[in-house]
Design a protein around this motif. Structure first.
Motif, PDB file in Angstrom:
ATOM      1  N   PHE A  92       0.909  -1.221   0.140  1.00 27.52           N
ATOM      2  CA  PHE A  92      -0.057   0.113   0.071  1.00 27.52           C
ATOM      3  C   PHE A  92       0.792   1.168   0.209  1.00 27.52           C
ATOM      4  O   PHE A  92       0.514   2.292  -0.638  1.00 27.52           O
ATOM      5  N   THR A  93       1.938   1.260   0.703  1.00 30.12           N
ATOM      6  CA  THR A  93       2.695   2.343   0.987  1.00 30.12           C
ATOM      7  C   THR A  93       3.254   2.620  -0.612  1.00 30.12           C
ATOM      8  O   THR A  93       3.181   3.854  -1.062  1.00 30.12           O
ATOM      9  N   PHE A  94       3.651   1.766  -1.199  1.00 31.02           N
ATOM     10  CA  PHE A  94       4.245   1.776  -2.638  1.00 31.02           C
ATOM     11  C   PHE A  94       3.028   2.001  -3.709  1.00 31.02           C
ATOM     12  O   PHE A  94       3.230   3.282  -4.432  1.00 31.02           O
ATOM     13  N   PHE A  95       1.825   1.742  -3.626  1.00 29.22           N
ATOM     14  CA  PHE A  95       0.658   1.993  -4.162  1.00 29.22           C
ATOM     15  C   PHE A  95       0.534   3.735  -4.076  1.00 29.22           C
ATOM     16  O   PHE A  95       0.304   4.314  -5.297  1.00 29.22           O
ATOM     17  N   PHE A  96       0.492   4.136  -2.889  1.00 33.54           N
ATOM     18  CA  PHE A  96       0.206   5.425  -2.537  1.00 33.54           C
ATOM     19  C   PHE A  96       1.391   6.444  -3.066  1.00 33.54           C
ATOM     20  O   PHE A  96       1.132   7.703  -3.473  1.00 33.54           O
ATOM     21  N   ARG A  97       2.519   5.921  -3.043  1.00 31.06           N
ATOM     22  CA  ARG A  97       3.714   6.882  -3.399  1.00 31.06           C
ATOM     23  C   ARG A  97       3.759   6.958  -4.949  1.00 31.06           C
ATOM     24  O   ARG A  97       4.190   7.646  -5.532  1.00 31.06           O
ATOM     25  N   ARG A  98       3.495   5.710  -5.580  1.00 36.60           N
ATOM     26  CA  ARG A  98       4.247   5.355  -7.058  1.00 36.60           C
ATOM     27  C   ARG A  98       3.011   5.610  -8.028  1.00 36.60           C
ATOM     28  O   ARG A  98       3.292   6.034  -9.337  1.00 36.60           O
ATOM     29  N   SER A  99       1.981   4.589  -7.755  1.00 38.77           N
ATOM     30  CA  SER A  99       0.920   4.414  -8.924  1.00 38.77           C
ATOM     31  C   SER A  99       0.084   5.869  -9.059  1.00 38.77           C
ATOM     32  O   SER A  99      -0.230   6.712  -8.326  1.00 38.77           O
ATOM     33  N   LYS A 100      -0.392   5.831 -10.136  1.00 42.73           N
ATOM     34  CA  LYS A 100      -1.083   6.968 -10.788  1.00 42.73           C
ATOM     35  C   LYS A 100      -2.517   7.156  -9.802  1.00 42.73           C
ATOM     36  O   LYS A 100      -3.054   8.151  -9.327  1.00 42.73           O
ATOM     37  N   GLU A 101      -3.035   5.997  -9.620  1.00 45.81           N
ATOM     38  CA  GLU A 101      -4.441   5.684  -8.858  1.00 45.81           C
ATOM     39  C   GLU A 101      -4.209   6.128  -7.468  1.00 45.81           C
ATOM     40  O   GLU A 101      -5.025   6.769  -6.941  1.00 45.81           O
ATOM     41  N   GLY A 102      -2.967   5.771  -6.994  1.00 43.36           N
ATOM     42  CA  GLY A 102      -2.796   6.171  -5.606  1.00 43.36           C
ATOM     43  C   GLY A 102      -2.476   7.516  -5.239  1.00 43.36           C
ATOM     44  O   GLY A 102      -3.005   7.985  -4.459  1.00 43.36           O
ATOM     45  N   ILE A 103      -1.848   8.098  -6.318  1.00 38.93           N
ATOM     46  CA  ILE A 103      -1.602   9.698  -6.223  1.00 38.93           C
ATOM     47  C   ILE A 103      -3.193  10.198  -6.373  1.00 38.93           C
ATOM     48  O   ILE A 103      -3.074  11.052  -5.720  1.00 38.93           O
TER      49      ILE A 103
ATOM     50  N   ALA B  43      -1.051  13.712 -11.086  1.00 41.62           N
ATOM     51  CA  ALA B  43      -2.258  13.859 -11.158  1.00 41.62           C
ATOM     52  C   ALA B  43      -2.953  14.595 -12.185  1.00 41.62           C
ATOM     53  O   ALA B  43      -4.028  14.533 -12.518  1.00 41.62           O
ATOM     54  N   GLY B  44      -2.177  15.774 -12.696  1.00 39.02           N
ATOM     55  CA  GLY B  44      -2.514  16.495 -13.787  1.00 39.02           C
ATOM     56  C   GLY B  44      -3.086  15.577 -15.174  1.00 39.02           C
ATOM     57  O   GLY B  44      -3.828  15.705 -15.986  1.00 39.02           O
ATOM     58  N   GLY B  45      -1.765  14.594 -15.155  1.00 45.97           N
ATOM     59  CA  GLY B  45      -2.101  13.813 -16.443  1.00 45.97           C
ATOM     60  C   GLY B  45      -2.894  12.554 -16.057  1.00 45.97           C
ATOM     61  O   GLY B  45      -2.847  11.517 -16.909  1.00 45.97           O
ATOM     62  N   TYR B  46      -3.709  12.658 -15.116  1.00 44.97           N
ATOM     63  CA  TYR B  46      -4.566  11.387 -14.910  1.00 44.97           C
ATOM     64  C   TYR B  46      -5.276  10.634 -16.019  1.00 44.97           C
ATOM     65  O   TYR B  46      -5.498   9.570 -16.039  1.00 44.97           O
ATOM     66  N   THR B  47      -5.852  11.472 -16.883  1.00 43.24           N
ATOM     67  CA  THR B  47      -6.722  11.227 -17.930  1.00 43.24           C
ATOM     68  C   THR B  47      -6.015  10.675 -19.048  1.00 43.24           C
ATOM     69  O   THR B  47      -6.493   9.931 -19.888  1.00 43.24           O
ATOM     70  N   ARG B  48      -4.513  10.755 -19.098  1.00 39.24           N
ATOM     71  CA  ARG B  48      -3.747  10.255 -20.275  1.00 39.24           C
ATOM     72  C   ARG B  48      -3.698   8.784 -20.111  1.00 39.24           C
ATOM     73  O   ARG B  48      -3.638   8.000 -19.037  1.00 39.24           O
ATOM     74  N   ARG B  49      -3.967   8.013 -21.233  1.00 35.26           N
ATOM     75  CA  ARG B  49      -3.858   6.869 -21.379  1.00 35.26           C
ATOM     76  C   ARG B  49      -2.603   6.182 -21.946  1.00 35.26           C
ATOM     77  O   ARG B  49      -2.186   5.004 -21.830  1.00 35.26           O
ATOM     78  N   ASP B  50      -1.847   7.006 -22.760  1.00 38.16           N
ATOM     79  CA  ASP B  50      -0.638   6.673 -23.236  1.00 38.16           C
ATOM     80  C   ASP B  50       0.633   6.729 -22.098  1.00 38.16           C
ATOM     81  O   ASP B  50       0.372   7.297 -21.194  1.00 38.16           O
ATOM     82  N   SER B  51       1.794   6.311 -22.587  1.00 38.50           N
ATOM     83  CA  SER B  51       2.847   6.193 -21.663  1.00 38.50           C
ATOM     84  C   SER B  51       3.771   7.497 -21.873  1.00 38.50           C
ATOM     85  O   SER B  51       4.923   7.218 -21.520  1.00 38.50           O
ATOM     86  N   ASN B  52       3.418   8.542 -22.643  1.00 39.57           N
ATOM     87  CA  ASN B  52       4.294   9.430 -22.782  1.00 39.57           C
ATOM     88  C   ASN B  52       4.383  10.632 -21.581  1.00 39.57           C
ATOM     89  O   ASN B  52       5.100  11.406 -21.782  1.00 39.57           O
ATOM     90  N   ALA B  53       3.738  10.042 -20.537  1.00 36.92           N
ATOM     91  CA  ALA B  53       3.499  11.154 -19.565  1.00 36.92           C
ATOM     92  C   ALA B  53       4.778  11.300 -18.921  1.00 36.92           C
ATOM     93  O   ALA B  53       5.020  12.697 -18.507  1.00 36.92           O
TER      94      ALA B  53
END
Lengths: 290, 277
Positions: free
Chosen positions: A155-166, B119-129
Motif C-alpha cells: 500500500f505504501t508503494f501504491f500511494f507513492r508511485r501509482s497513478k491511482e494512488g496519487i 495527477a494532472g495527467g490522470y486522464t492520459r492513457r498513453d505512456s508519454n506522461a
C-alpha cells in the motif's frame, strides 16, 4: 527475558493486525474525511465469510481467501454506492452516523446467518510452535506479522508511485480540483472502501485464526481508534507504527501488570495524544500559508 | 451586442461555442443570463469583467464543475468541436481536451510538485506522461528544482506555475485559466503570461483567459469579451477595445488628461451599459 520476548512477539502480532484494520480506516478518512465506525464489522464479515468458504463449503484455502477478498471488495463498492453516495453533500456527522448504522446492520446480518456461538476457525495457516530466542510462539502469529507487513508495504508503494494512488491522495486534498483534472471522485471513493474492506477482511482472518470466529471480532474495530489517533488519522506509516505501539503496550501491560489494564491503557493513550498532539504522531498538520 | 469596431468578429475555425447559456445556482440564483462567446481554435481569447460578473461560473459551466456547487446550465448550449458538452460530467470533458486551471491555483498541498503533475495527467492513457513532465520542467525550470517539495510550501508564483504545468500534463486542446494573476507580484504575472503565450505558440493550445487585469489580458489575447452582470456587453479585437472610451475608463483606468470623472458620469455609463446589453 523469555517472558519479554514472548510478550513482544504477541504484541507485534496484535499490532500488525491492528495496523491492517487501521489502514482501511485511514484510507477512508484520507480520501473522504469519513470516520468509518463499521471497520470492525468488516473484519467480522471477512472472518465469517472465510469460515463459510473453508469449513462449510470445504474449499481450498487459496480459493476461499480469493473469494473472500472479492466479496469484501464487492461489499466495499456496495456500501459506497448504496449508503455513502446518496450522502454526498450532507454534513460529515450524518455520514459518520450512517456508518454506525451500517455497523449494527452488518453485525445483525452475520449473527442471523451464522448464529452467536463462537466457532473454531479452520486452521489453514501453519500453527506449530516455533522457538525464537528462547520464547515459544505459534507460527501463525509470525505469519500474521509477515502478511500484514507485506500488505502495508504494497500500500505504501501504491500511494507513492501509482497513478491511482496519487489520485486518491489528490482527492483527499481537494476534491473539486481533482475533479477538474478528470479524476472521478466517486470512483476513488469506491476504491477506498473496497481496499478498506479487503484489508479488514484479511485482518479478520488473521485474528480469527488466532482466537476463533465469534461476534467478539467486531470489538477489534474499537481498538482501531487508539491506533489511528496515535498514528494520525490520515497517515499510513502512522497506522503501522501506531498499531505496533498499541499492540506492544497492550501486551506488556497484560503480561507485567495484569490483565484488564491492557484493555484500558490504549484509551488512556488516546486521551493523552488528543490533549498534546491531536493530529497524531504522523498526521498532517493543516498547511497554513501566510 | 456591439463590436468595438467595424472589423468582423473573429469567427473562423470556432472550437468552442457558448450559445445563449443560462446558469442557475441552488435552483433560484440566476448567474448567467444568456451568455454567448466563441473561442476560435489556436487563439488566445480573453474574458474580462469585474467581480461577480459571472466569469468563473462561465468557465465552470464549460468544464462541468457546476454540479458539485449546485449550479446547472438551464438554457442554451455549449458546443466543443461540434459536440454538445453541457450535460457531460467533468471527467468526460477533461478527456475531450478541455482543462480548467482553477482560480486560486488549487494545488494539492500535501502532494509533491511532481505528484501534482502526475495527477494532472490522470486522464492520459498513453505512456508519454513521463516525457511530458520534462516538457513542463522545460517551461518552468523552477518547478524542476522544487520537484520533490510539498506543493503547499511552494511560493504563490510557483504554485501558479504548477497549476498551469498540471494542465499541460493533460495535453489539452483548450486550456482555460481562471484569474492567473490573482495575488501574484506584477513581475511574476508578466512571466506567467509570457509562458502562456509560448504554450499557445509552440503547442497550438487554444487558451481562454478569465481576468480582472484587463491591460495584461488585452496584451496577450487575440480577441476579447467583456462581461457584466451575467452576459457579454462588449467584444472585439484588443486594439479596438483599447480605443473604446468605456473600456479605457472602466477597465484600463485611463481617463483623458487631468479629468476626474464624477459619479454622474458613472451613472450615465451604467445606464448606457444597460442599453448595450
Amino acid at each position: 527475558m523469555d517472558l519479554f520476548i514472548q510478550l513482544t512477539l504477541t504484541g507485534l502480532t496484535n499490532g500488525a493486525i491492528l495496523a491492517l484494520a487501521a489502514l482501511g480506516f485511514v484510507l477512508i478518512y484520507k480520501s473522504s474525511d469519513v470516520l468509518n465506525f463499521a471497520q470492525g464489522e468488516f473484519l467480522l464479515v471477512g472472518a465469517y465469510v472465510t469460515f463459510a468458504m473453508l469449513a462449510q463449503f470445504g474449499l481450498h484455502w487459496t480459493l476461499g481467501m480469493a473469494l473472500t477478498i472479492l466479496i469484501a471488495i464487492g461489499l466495499g463498492v456496495l456500501v459506497e454506492r448504496l449508503v455513502l453516495r446518496p450522502m454526498i453533500g450532507e454534513p460529515i456527522i450524518s455520514v459518520i452516523m450512517v456508518t454506525i448504522g451500517l455497523s449494527s446492520l452488518l453485525k445483525a446480518i452475520v449473527s442471523t446467518i451464522w448464529g452467536n456461538l463462537p466457532k473454531a476457525f479452520p486452521p489453514f495457516i501453519p500453527s506449530q510452535p516455533v522457538q525464537i530466542l528462547g520464547a515459544t510462539v505459534g507460527a501463525d502469529r509470525l505469519w500474521a506479522i509477515v502478511i500484514a507487513m507485506l500488505l502495508l508495504g504494497i500500500f505504501t508503494f501504491f500511494f507513492r508511485r501509482s497513478k491511482e494512488g496519487i489520485a486518491m491522495r489528490a482527492v483527499a486534498d481537494d476534491q473539486q480540483a481533482a475533479l477538474s483534472m478528470g479524476i472521478s471522485v466517486k470512483k476513488i471513493f469506491a476504491w477506498a472502501w473496497s481496499i478498506a474492506a479487503a484489508t479488514a477482511a484479511i485482518g479478520g482472518v488473521l485474528v480469527a485464526n488466532i482466537v476463533g470466529v465469534s461476534g467478539e471480532l467486531a470489538n477489534f474495530g474499537v481498538r482501531v481508534f487508539p491506533v489511528v489517533i496515535l498514528g494520525g488519522l490520515d497517515s499510513i506509516p502512522g497506522a503501522i507504527i501506531g498499531g505496533v505501539i498499541i499492540g506492544l503496550l497492550e501486551s506488556y501491560t497484560g503480561g507485567y501488570i495484569g490483565q484488564g489494564l491492557n484493555q484500558v491503557l490504549p484509551f488512556v493513550v488516546l486521551i493523552i495524544i488528543l490533549m498534546i498532539r491531536p493530529y497524531g504522531l504522523f498526521g498532517q498538520e493543516i498547511i497554513e500559508r501566510v | 451586442m456591439t463590436g468595438a469596431d467595424s472589423r468582423p468578429p473573429l469567427t473562423e475555425g470556432i472550437m468552442l461555442t457558448l450559445n445563449n447559456i443560462e446558469v442557475i445556482y441552488n435552483d433560484v440564483i440566476l448567474v448567467l443570463k444568456g451568455m454567448s462567446i466563441q473561442v476560435p481554435e489556436g487563439k488566445i481569447v480573453g474574458l474580462l469583467g469585474s467581480n461577480g460578473a459571472g466569469k468563473s461560473t462561465t468557465l465552470k459551466a464549460i468544464s462541468g464543475l457546476l454540479k458539485p456547487e449546485d449550479g446547472e446550465v438551464t438554457d442554451g448550449s455549449i458546443e466543443f468541436l461540434g459536440e454538445t458538452i453541457h450535460h457531460k460530467d467533468a471527467a468526460d470533458i477533461v478527456s475531450r481536451g478541455i482543462f480548467q486551471v482553477m482560480e486560486g491555483r488549487r494545488v494539492f498541498e500535501h502532494l509533491t510538485a511532481e505528484e501534482n503533475l502526475i495527477a494532472g495527467g490522470y486522464t492520459r492513457r498513453d505512456s508519454n506522461a513521463h516525457h511530458d513532465i520534462e516538457m513542463v520542467y522545460h517551461y518552468f525550470p523552477r518547478l524542476k528544482e522544487r520537484r520533490h517539495q510539498t506543493a503547499g510550501y511552494l511560493s504563490g508564483g510557483e504554485q501558479q506555475m504548477l497549476a498551469i504545468g498540471r494542465a499541460l500534463m493533460a495535453r489539452p486542446k483548450l486550456m482555460m485559466l481562471d484569474e492567473p494573476s490573482l495575488g501574484l507580484a506584477p513581475l511574476l504575472v508578466m512571466e506567467i503570461f509570457d509562458i502562456v503565450k509560448r504554450i499557445n505558440k509552440e503547442h497550438g493550445t487554444t487558451i481562454l483567459i478569465v481576468e480582472q487585469n484587463a491591460n495584461l489580458t488585452l496584451g496577450v489575447a487575440d480577441y476579447a469579451y467583456i462581461m457584466e452582470n451575467g452576459r457579454i456587453v462588449l467584444e472585439g479585437y484588443p486594439a479596438d477595445l483599447r480605443e473604446n472610451a468605456d473600456v479605457r475608463e472602466f477597465y484600463l483606468g485611463l481617463t483623458e488628461v487631468g479629468q476626474r470623472k464624477s459619479y454622474r458620469d458613472v451613472k450615465h455609463y451604467k445606464r448606457r451599459k444597460r442599453w448595450l446589453s
